[in-house]
Design a protein around this motif. Structure first.
Motif, short mmCIF file in Angstrom:
data_model
loop_
_atom_site.label_atom_id
_atom_site.label_comp_id
_atom_site.label_asym_id
_atom_site.label_seq_id
_atom_site.Cartn_x
_atom_site.Cartn_y
_atom_site.Cartn_z
N ASN A 108 19.77 -34.18 12.03
CA ASN A 108 20.35 -32.68 11.68
C ASN A 108 18.65 -31.91 11.83
N ALA A 109 18.98 -30.71 12.36
CA ALA A 109 17.70 -30.11 12.49
C ALA A 109 17.64 -28.77 12.17
N GLY A 110 16.78 -28.03 11.30
CA GLY A 110 16.68 -26.83 10.80
C GLY A 110 15.55 -26.07 11.75
N LYS A 111 15.23 -25.03 11.33
CA LYS A 111 14.30 -24.18 12.07
C LYS A 111 13.00 -24.94 12.17
N SER A 112 12.44 -25.52 11.18
CA SER A 112 11.30 -26.55 11.47
C SER A 112 11.35 -27.93 10.66
N THR A 113 12.55 -28.34 9.99
CA THR A 113 12.53 -29.46 9.38
C THR A 113 13.79 -30.39 9.88
N CYS A 114 13.54 -31.48 10.18
CA CYS A 114 14.50 -32.42 10.78
C CYS A 114 14.71 -33.47 9.88
N PHE A 115 15.98 -34.28 9.79
CA PHE A 115 16.18 -35.35 9.38
C PHE A 115 16.58 -36.36 10.52
N CYS A 116 15.77 -37.50 10.40
CA CYS A 116 16.04 -38.32 11.51
C CYS A 116 16.09 -39.96 11.06
N GLU A 117 16.38 -40.63 11.90
CA GLU A 117 16.71 -42.21 11.80
C GLU A 117 15.85 -42.97 12.88
N SER A 118 15.56 -44.00 12.53
CA SER A 118 15.04 -44.96 13.87
C SER A 118 15.30 -46.53 13.30
N GLU A 119 15.47 -47.17 14.50
CA GLU A 119 15.69 -48.62 14.70
C GLU A 119 14.52 -49.35 15.34
N LEU A 126 17.39 -58.19 18.41
CA LEU A 126 17.70 -58.48 16.92
C LEU A 126 16.96 -57.07 16.06
N LEU A 127 17.84 -56.75 15.32
CA LEU A 127 17.31 -55.55 14.29
C LEU A 127 16.24 -55.99 13.48
N LEU A 128 15.16 -55.60 13.53
CA LEU A 128 14.15 -56.03 12.60
C LEU A 128 13.79 -54.75 11.49
N ALA A 129 13.96 -53.61 11.75
CA ALA A 129 13.78 -52.69 10.62
C ALA A 129 14.68 -51.27 10.90
N LYS A 130 14.77 -50.53 9.95
CA LYS A 130 15.39 -49.28 10.16
C LYS A 130 14.95 -48.14 9.07
N ALA A 131 14.81 -47.23 9.71
CA ALA A 131 14.20 -46.02 8.87
C ALA A 131 14.87 -44.85 8.84
N ILE A 132 14.92 -44.17 7.70
CA ILE A 132 15.25 -42.53 7.63
C ILE A 132 14.02 -41.77 7.31
N GLY A 133 13.96 -40.56 7.78
CA GLY A 133 12.93 -39.72 7.40
C GLY A 133 13.05 -38.13 7.53
N THR A 134 12.42 -37.50 6.78
CA THR A 134 12.31 -36.08 6.87
C THR A 134 11.05 -35.63 7.40
N PHE A 135 11.07 -34.63 8.43
CA PHE A 135 9.89 -34.20 9.05
C PHE A 135 9.80 -32.86 9.24
N ARG A 136 8.54 -32.25 9.36
CA ARG A 136 8.38 -30.95 9.49
C ARG A 136 7.43 -30.66 10.96
N LEU A 137 8.19 -29.90 11.64
CA LEU A 137 7.41 -29.34 12.77
C LEU A 137 6.25 -28.48 12.54
N MET A 138 5.17 -28.63 12.82
CA MET A 138 4.09 -27.76 12.76
C MET A 138 4.06 -26.38 13.44
N ASP A 139 3.73 -25.36 13.42
CA ASP A 139 3.65 -24.17 14.35
C ASP A 139 2.69 -24.47 15.33
N PRO A 140 3.28 -24.33 16.49
CA PRO A 140 2.08 -24.80 17.61
C PRO A 140 1.09 -23.66 17.76
N LYS A 141 1.17 -22.78 17.17
CA LYS A 141 0.04 -21.74 17.21
C LYS A 141 -1.12 -22.10 16.13
N ARG A 142 -0.84 -22.75 15.09
CA ARG A 142 -1.92 -23.34 14.20
C ARG A 142 -2.73 -24.22 14.71
#
Length: 142
Positions: A108-119, A126-142
Motif C-alpha cells: 500500500n502506497a501513499g504520497k510518501s509512505t509505503c507498507f511493504c513485505e519481503s521474503e 526454502l523460506l528463510l525469513a519474512k518481513a513487513i515494514g513501513t517506509f518513507r520516501l525522501m524528497d529527492p530535492k533534499r
C-alpha cells in the motif's frame, strides 16, 4: 563488485539500487530486478557472513529484507531517492545454508509512505525469513 545495470524505473547512474549504499556494496548484495510491482536481490553465502552455526547471519538476512523493500519503494515511485525505514518486523523460519534471494513488494502506497513485505529464500526455495515494514520516501530535492 557492482553488477551491470538492468532496466529499472529509476536512475542507476549512482548505483544499481538508485542511491549509493556502501553497506550493501560491502556485503556484495546484487540487484536482480526492480519494477513497479516489486524488487528482487541476491547475496552469496560466504564464511564472513555466517553466524556461529555456519548459517547466514540473521543481521545479514535482516539487511537483505530491508534493502529489497527499499528498492521496491524506489521502483514503485520510479525515483532514485532515499528511503527511510520507519518500522520493520521480521520472522525467521529456517537457517540460510546457501546463497539467498529476496523479493519485496509495496502493499500500500501513499504520497510518501509505503507498507511493504519481503521474503528471503535459499537456493532450493526454502523460506528463510519474512518481513513487513513501513517506509518513507525522501524528497529527492533534499
Amino acid at each position: 563488485m557492482i553488477p551491470a545495470m538492468i532496466t529499472v524505473p529509476y536512475d542507476q547512474s549512482v548505483s544499481p539500487f538508485g542511491v549509493k549504499i556502501p553497506f550493501a556494496e560491502h556485503l556484495g548484495i546484487q540487484l536482480v530486478s526492480a519494477v513497479k510491482e516489486g524488487a528482487a536481490i541476491s547475496i552469496e553465502k560466504r564464511p564472513e557472513l555466517a553466524n556461529s552455526f555456519g548459517a547466514m547471519h540473521g543481521g545479514v538476512l535482516m539487511t537483505v529484507l530491508d534493502l529489497v523493500m527499499t528498492v521496491a519503494v524506489r521502483a514503485h515511485y520510479g525515483v532514485a531517492s532515499g528511503v527511510i525505514t520507519i518500522d520493520m518486523s521480521i520472522g525467521f523460519m529456517n537457517p540460510g545454508l546457501s546463497a539467498v534471494s529476496a523479493e519485496g513488494r509495496v502493499l500500500n502506497a501513499g504520497k510518501s509512505t509505503c507498507f511493504c513485505e519481503s521474503e528471503a529464500r535459499d537456493e532450493s526455495g526454502l523460506l528463510l525469513a519474512k518481513a513487513i515494514g513501513t517506509f518513507r520516501l525522501m524528497d529527492p530535492k533534499r
